[in-house]
Scaffold this active site. Structure first.
Site, mmCIF file in Angstrom:
data_model
loop_
_atom_site.group_PDB
_atom_site.id
_atom_site.type_symbol
_atom_site.label_atom_id
_atom_site.label_comp_id
_atom_site.label_asym_id
_atom_site.label_seq_id
_atom_site.Cartn_x
_atom_site.Cartn_y
_atom_site.Cartn_z
ATOM 1 C CE LYS A 23 43.390 -36.942 -12.248
ATOM 2 N NZ LYS A 23 42.692 -36.273 -11.024
ATOM 3 C CB SER B 233 46.859 -40.135 -12.917
ATOM 4 O OG SER B 233 47.015 -41.406 -13.325
ATOM 5 C CB ALA B 234 51.052 -43.294 -13.469
ATOM 6 C CG ASN C 283 32.158 -42.675 -9.044
ATOM 7 O OD1 ASN C 283 31.361 -43.707 -9.136
ATOM 8 N ND2 ASN C 283 33.356 -42.917 -9.189
ATOM 9 C CG ASP D 39 29.932 -29.916 -9.011
ATOM 10 O OD1 ASP D 39 31.081 -29.481 -9.320
ATOM 11 O OD2 ASP D 39 29.297 -30.991 -9.489
ATOM 12 C CE1 TYR E 220 41.259 -39.575 -14.539
ATOM 13 C CE2 TYR E 220 43.101 -40.812 -15.809
ATOM 14 C CZ TYR E 220 42.559 -40.237 -14.553
ATOM 15 O OH TYR E 220 43.229 -40.807 -13.157
HETATM 16 C C1 UD1 Z 1 43.635 -46.973 -15.447
HETATM 17 C C2 UD1 Z 1 43.594 -45.815 -16.540
HETATM 18 C C3 UD1 Z 1 44.722 -45.060 -16.105
HETATM 19 C C4 UD1 Z 1 44.027 -44.388 -14.778
HETATM 20 C C5 UD1 Z 1 44.123 -45.718 -13.644
HETATM 21 C C6 UD1 Z 1 43.564 -45.211 -12.606
HETATM 22 C C7 UD1 Z 1 43.268 -47.123 -18.725
HETATM 23 C C8 UD1 Z 1 43.568 -47.429 -20.111
HETATM 24 N N1 UD1 Z 1 43.987 -46.333 -17.817
HETATM 25 O O1 UD1 Z 1 45.050 -47.489 -15.502
HETATM 26 O O2 UD1 Z 1 44.626 -43.556 -17.119
HETATM 27 O O3 UD1 Z 1 44.944 -43.355 -14.325
HETATM 28 O O4 UD1 Z 1 43.368 -46.766 -14.430
HETATM 29 O O5 UD1 Z 1 42.229 -45.503 -12.351
HETATM 30 O O6 UD1 Z 1 42.031 -47.145 -18.664
HETATM 31 N N2 UD1 Z 1 42.669 -55.499 -16.991
HETATM 32 C C9 UD1 Z 1 42.201 -56.587 -17.590
HETATM 33 N N3 UD1 Z 1 40.829 -56.908 -17.315
HETATM 34 C C10 UD1 Z 1 40.105 -56.135 -16.935
HETATM 35 C C11 UD1 Z 1 40.648 -54.752 -16.408
HETATM 36 C C12 UD1 Z 1 41.790 -54.551 -16.538
HETATM 37 O O7 UD1 Z 1 43.026 -57.399 -17.868
HETATM 38 O O8 UD1 Z 1 38.796 -56.233 -16.755
HETATM 39 C C13 UD1 Z 1 44.168 -55.307 -17.144
HETATM 40 C C14 UD1 Z 1 44.533 -53.954 -17.959
HETATM 41 O O9 UD1 Z 1 44.776 -54.450 -19.273
HETATM 42 C C15 UD1 Z 1 45.855 -53.618 -17.389
HETATM 43 C C16 UD1 Z 1 45.740 -53.853 -15.774
HETATM 44 O O10 UD1 Z 1 44.752 -54.888 -15.757
HETATM 45 O O11 UD1 Z 1 46.943 -54.146 -17.815
HETATM 46 C C17 UD1 Z 1 45.325 -52.649 -14.895
HETATM 47 O O12 UD1 Z 1 44.028 -51.960 -15.373
HETATM 48 P P1 UD1 Z 1 43.410 -51.011 -14.738
HETATM 49 O O13 UD1 Z 1 42.907 -51.331 -13.314
HETATM 50 O O14 UD1 Z 1 42.297 -50.240 -15.682
HETATM 51 O O15 UD1 Z 1 44.675 -49.794 -14.553
HETATM 52 P P2 UD1 Z 1 45.352 -49.005 -15.737
HETATM 53 O O16 UD1 Z 1 44.865 -49.395 -17.047
HETATM 54 O O17 UD1 Z 1 46.708 -49.190 -15.407
#
Ligand code: UD1
Length: 333
Positions: free
Chosen positions: A151, A123-124, A34, A57, A147
């Protein structure tokens, strides 16, 4: 020398820059699943040093053993792993194999070669859905997808390893939401395919590559209805790893979990607003359905990192947006 697994990825490459800038020598192992080895020359452009690199790997057990024979390694920062939540639901076995089996091989090779210092990328996500923020390291842990379970399992494996041999020094870093890019604009986050995380989505929308992004839900119990997250600048996060290594050197053996976050949450609308203000670019969005598995509010209690490492995040939301946009303009997909 420090072995950095997954060192060509987003967090890994920024951490390697910080290591080099702190006078440390790094060897990267990465399967490039990636990421790209172009990042090695970019690290050289930033720091003046091209780090040693082994393409491979961690699921290759012989390779893990060989790394410790070929390089004089005193500690490991372990980033390598798959990280897409949705994909992990579709391909759980790939996630368990890559993340858990790969880590087992790495730890076994470390043990055989008496290298017992490791900083692990957790991760959180391990805080699950039930805890109320600010999230503290001693809260109960759970996972809601494969995933997250990788962790959580790896954290538990590390705890068991430490219980079996108190000579290990283990730091489990629980990242909140890393965003931004190196201030030079040379390295950053460029995921392939449609991005999962919000900042790459905002960047591509601002760049006109995504016509309209979707805000996943505006009916949450938050001031503006959108989800709140603890966004942290990638260089602050990278510096947290240097502090974790210094902590290990200073204190010797132990096994601790430490949050890396700012302690300050921003809503999706606030993030988009900050991005538009800082860059002068419009982000075309619509409000859609909630995304399954999202919690309304997630932010760190960052006190422990300050107490143990003397680390606090320094950069604010404006630098996160400005630096991410600079990278997008140079190299963004
Ligand atoms: C995500 C993962 C989490 C992972 C972290 C780090 C999920 C549910 N959680 O966290 O397990 O450790 O990434 O890679 O996938 N959002 C939008 N539109 C978009 C994309 C995101 O509104 O197109 C919002 C989401 O609803 C969220 C926020 O943006 O509220 C952050 O999203 P994201 O960047 O995917 O992070 P997490 O969901 O916090």
């Amino acid at each position: 020398m420090i072995l950095v697994t997954g060192g060509t990825g987003f967090i890994g490459s920024h951490t390697v820059c910080e290591l080099i800038e702190n006078g440390k020598e790094a060897v990267i192992v990465d399967n490039l699943s990636n990421s790209s080895d172009d990042v090695l020359d970019k690290i050289k452009k930033i720091t003046g040093v091209k780090p040693a690199f082994v393409k491979g790997d961690l699921c290759d057990k012989a390779l893990c053993d060989r790394l410790f024979k070929e390089y004089v390694i005193d500690s490991v920062i372990h980033f390598a792993g798959l990280k897409a939540v949705g994909e992990s639901v579709q391909k759980p076995l790939e996630y368990y194999e890559n993340n858990v089996y790969g880590t087992l091989n790495l730890l076994d090779a470390m043990r055989k070669n008496s290298v017992k210092k490791i900083v692990f990328s957790s991760s959180a996500t391990v805080y699950g859905m039930k805890n109320t923020p600010p999230l503290k390291e001693d809260m109960p842990l759970s996972a809601t997808n494969p995933y997250g379970r990788t962790k959580l399992f790896i954290e538990e494996i590390l705890n068991d390893l430490y219980a079996s041999d108190n000579g290990w020094s283990i730091v489990k870093l629980r990242y909140f939401n890393p965003v931004g890019a190196h201030p030079t604009g040379i390295i950053g986050e460029a995921p392939s395919g449609y991005p999962n995380n919000i900042m790459p989505v905002i960047l591509r929308t601002a760049a006109g590559k995504i016509e309209q992004m979707c805000v996943f839900g505006a009916d949450y119990d938050t001031p503006d209805g959108s989800c709140i997250r603890d966004y942290i600048h990638i260089t602050d996060l990278a510096k947290g790893h240097i502090k974790a290594l210094e902590y290990i050197e200073k204190t010797g053996a132990g096994c601790v979990a430490v949050n890396l976050g700012t302690g300050r949450g921003y809503s999706v609308f606030e993030l988009i607003g900050a991005f538009e203000r800082v860059t002068g670019k419009k982000v075309n969005y619509r409000v859609g359905e909630r995304r399954k598995g999202d919690v309304a509010v997630c932010y760190a209690d960052p006190t422990k990192a300050k107490e143990l490492f003397g680390w606090t995040a320094e950069k604010g939301i404006d630098s996160m947006c400005e630096d991410a946009w600079r990278f997008q303009q140079n190299y963004g997909k």
